[in-house]
Design a protein around this motif. Structure first.
Motif, PDB file in Angstrom:
ATOM      1  N   SER A 174      -0.463  15.129  -0.210  1.00 55.53           N
ATOM      2  CA  SER A 174       0.491  14.300  -0.953  1.00 55.53           C
ATOM      3  C   SER A 174       1.716  14.011  -0.103  1.00 55.53           C
ATOM      4  O   SER A 174       2.081  14.799   0.785  1.00 55.53           O
ATOM      5  CB  SER A 174       0.923  14.974  -2.253  1.00 55.53           C
ATOM      6  OG  SER A 174       1.739  16.094  -2.000  1.00 55.53           O
ATOM      7  N   ILE A 175       2.323  12.871  -0.385  1.00 56.97           N
ATOM      8  CA  ILE A 175       3.608  12.496   0.209  1.00 56.97           C
ATOM      9  C   ILE A 175       4.495  12.004  -0.928  1.00 56.97           C
ATOM     10  O   ILE A 175       4.099  11.145  -1.706  1.00 56.97           O
ATOM     11  CB  ILE A 175       3.464  11.384   1.263  1.00 56.97           C
ATOM     12  CG1 ILE A 175       2.494  11.794   2.374  1.00 56.97           C
ATOM     13  CG2 ILE A 175       4.830  11.036   1.861  1.00 56.97           C
ATOM     14  CD1 ILE A 175       2.226  10.696   3.394  1.00 56.97           C
ATOM     15  N   SER A 176       5.694  12.551  -1.022  1.00 55.08           N
ATOM     16  CA  SER A 176       6.641  12.098  -2.031  1.00 55.08           C
ATOM     17  C   SER A 176       7.914  11.618  -1.356  1.00 55.08           C
ATOM     18  O   SER A 176       8.269  12.069  -0.268  1.00 55.08           O
ATOM     19  CB  SER A 176       6.965  13.230  -3.015  1.00 55.08           C
ATOM     20  OG  SER A 176       7.545  14.334  -2.339  1.00 55.08           O
ATOM     21  N   GLY A 177       8.581  10.667  -2.003  1.00 56.82           N
ATOM     22  CA  GLY A 177       9.864  10.185  -1.504  1.00 56.82           C
ATOM     23  C   GLY A 177       9.798   9.061  -0.509  1.00 56.82           C
ATOM     24  O   GLY A 177      10.831   8.622   0.002  1.00 56.82           O
ATOM     25  N   ASP A 178       8.588   8.554  -0.206  1.00 58.67           N
ATOM     26  CA  ASP A 178       8.446   7.489   0.788  1.00 58.67           C
ATOM     27  C   ASP A 178       8.142   6.132   0.182  1.00 58.67           C
ATOM     28  O   ASP A 178       7.987   5.145   0.910  1.00 58.67           O
ATOM     29  CB  ASP A 178       7.356   7.847   1.793  1.00 58.67           C
ATOM     30  CG  ASP A 178       5.963   7.811   1.170  1.00 58.67           C
ATOM     31  OD1 ASP A 178       5.834   8.169  -0.025  1.00 58.67           O
ATOM     32  OD2 ASP A 178       5.012   7.414   1.858  1.00 58.67           O
ATOM     33  N   GLY A 179       7.995   6.100  -1.153  1.00 57.79           N
ATOM     34  CA  GLY A 179       7.658   4.850  -1.808  1.00 57.79           C
ATOM     35  C   GLY A 179       6.293   4.306  -1.437  1.00 57.79           C
ATOM     36  O   GLY A 179       6.045   3.098  -1.534  1.00 57.79           O
ATOM     37  N   GLY A 180       5.403   5.194  -0.996  1.00 54.39           N
ATOM     38  CA  GLY A 180       4.053   4.769  -0.632  1.00 54.39           C
ATOM     39  C   GLY A 180       3.944   4.116   0.728  1.00 54.39           C
ATOM     40  O   GLY A 180       2.906   3.541   1.070  1.00 54.39           O
ATOM     41  N   ALA A 181       4.987   4.237   1.561  1.00 55.15           N
ATOM     42  CA  ALA A 181       5.007   3.530   2.845  1.00 55.15           C
ATOM     43  C   ALA A 181       4.285   4.267   3.972  1.00 55.15           C
ATOM     44  O   ALA A 181       3.811   3.641   4.920  1.00 55.15           O
ATOM     45  CB  ALA A 181       6.443   3.259   3.270  1.00 55.15           C
ATOM     46  N   LEU A 182       4.187   5.586   3.881  1.00 56.28           N
ATOM     47  CA  LEU A 182       3.655   6.359   4.999  1.00 56.28           C
ATOM     48  C   LEU A 182       2.146   6.531   4.889  1.00 56.28           C
ATOM     49  O   LEU A 182       1.600   6.679   3.797  1.00 56.28           O
ATOM     50  CB  LEU A 182       4.326   7.729   5.057  1.00 56.28           C
ATOM     51  CG  LEU A 182       5.827   7.703   5.340  1.00 56.28           C
ATOM     52  CD1 LEU A 182       6.391   9.111   5.315  1.00 56.28           C
ATOM     53  CD2 LEU A 182       6.120   7.040   6.689  1.00 56.28           C
TER      54      LEU A 182
END
Length: 324
Positions: free
Chosen positions: A51-59
């Motif tokens: 998971s990735i949070s805080g990137d707005g789905g950009a990474l």
């Protein structure tokens, strides 16, 4: 399961006159990377981004294209070939982004450094921080196409870092004066690092180079001697700032507002759009930050912004929790 969380804070590269050879870390904000070790191997990559949070789905979730996972993969290759550690398990990676992307705050470097200290702890600390710096620098190549160290090295090591040489890598740690505070303001706009590099001149006159070298030497001297006036006089960039200032709405006015409010000096953080200023007390740094934010808001772009006041971070990247 064994889980380790690494943290690395924002950094300011260049520090006005020190293009690609000088940077420093602040205490906050920063990125967190949580690594969980599974003994059983899986097919494909030994690292999975869960998971990735805080990137707005950009990474990207592809472990070879994301800075945090890419550096862990390089770390695993290194300990296998150099330390004799044949890792056969699997690592799940969770990235918590607290730094804005394309902000000039060393976002990619923070993710890489946090991931590396967590991976190193997870596998028994086979590497020194200086060894880990090499992987963090390579992570910058994935992020922006250039393996520069002025964010990656201070993100890992803390303090001010002077890069004397890249080949071979020769890093010099400079501890900050005790009353030096950084004001970092991030206007809500974006400047891509690749574009900010594209506007720079390919060559400069010798007279300009001499002026820049003098300022770099003076800045290092000011830091070592705790000479705040000299630090302020040396925070002059005649190479990158004039070319990048037009990319940041209201920059010149914001810089003047910082100086009028008592800042020692002010310049662009990394490739921008964030702007940093140095002050000789926290109270002044707070006043400077308020003036900078107000001026961004009064610019034609009417930019909102975030602001942090911080001493220089002496710790660098570190493990903040572990269940080993």
């Amino acid at each position: 399961m064994k889980t380790v969380t690494g943290f690395a804070s924002a950094t300011v590269g260049n520090v006005a006159c020190g293009f690609d050879v000088l940077g420093f870390a602040i205490t906050e904000p920063g990125d967190e990377v949580i690594l969980t070790l599974h003994d059983e191997p899986r097919s494909g990559s030994p690292v999975t981004i869960t998971s990735i949070s805080g990137d707005g789905g950009a990474l990207p979730l592809d472990p070879k294209k994301n800075t945090s996972s890419f550096v862990v993969l390089k770390f695993l290759e290194y300990i296998r070939s150099t330390k004799g550690i044949d890792f056969k398990g699997h690592i799940d990676l969770e990235l918590k982004k607290h730094l804005p992307l394309s902000s000039g705050m060393g976002s990619s470097a923070a993710s890489a450094a946090a991931a590396l200290v967590a991976a190193n702890e997870l596998l028994g600390s086979p590497c020194s921080k200086m060894e880990l710096v090499h992987f963090a620098i390579e992570g910058e190549r994935v992020a922006c196409g250039s393996a520069h160290a002025d964010n990656a090295a201070p993100a890992m090591l803390g303090n001010f870092i002077l890069i004397r040489s890249y080949h071979p890598l020769d890093l010099i740690t400079i501890r900050p004066p005790k009353d030096l505070f950084c004001t970092l303001v991030h206007p809500h706009t974006e400047v891509k690092t690749s574009f900010a590099r594209s506007v720079l001149p390919k060559s400069i006159p010798l007279s300009m180079a001499i002026q820049q070298w003098g300022n770099v030497g003076a800045l290092v001297s000011g830091l070592l001697m705790e000479d705040y006036d000299l630090i302020g006089r040396a925070l002059v960039d005649v190479v990158a700032e004039p070319k990048r200032a037009p990319l940041i709405p209201g920059f010149n006015e914001v810089k003047q507002a910082a100086l009028d409010a008592g800042a020692l000096g002010c310049s662009i953080a990394g490739s921008g759009p964030s702007v940093f200023a140095f002050s000789s007390s926290r109270a002044t740094a707070e006043t400077v930050g308020a003036a900078m934010q107000e001026t961004f808001k009064l610019s034609k772009a009417e930019l909102d912004s975030d602001m942090w006041v911080s001493p220089v971070c002496s710790q660098g990247a570190r493990v903040i929790s572990s269940t080993l």
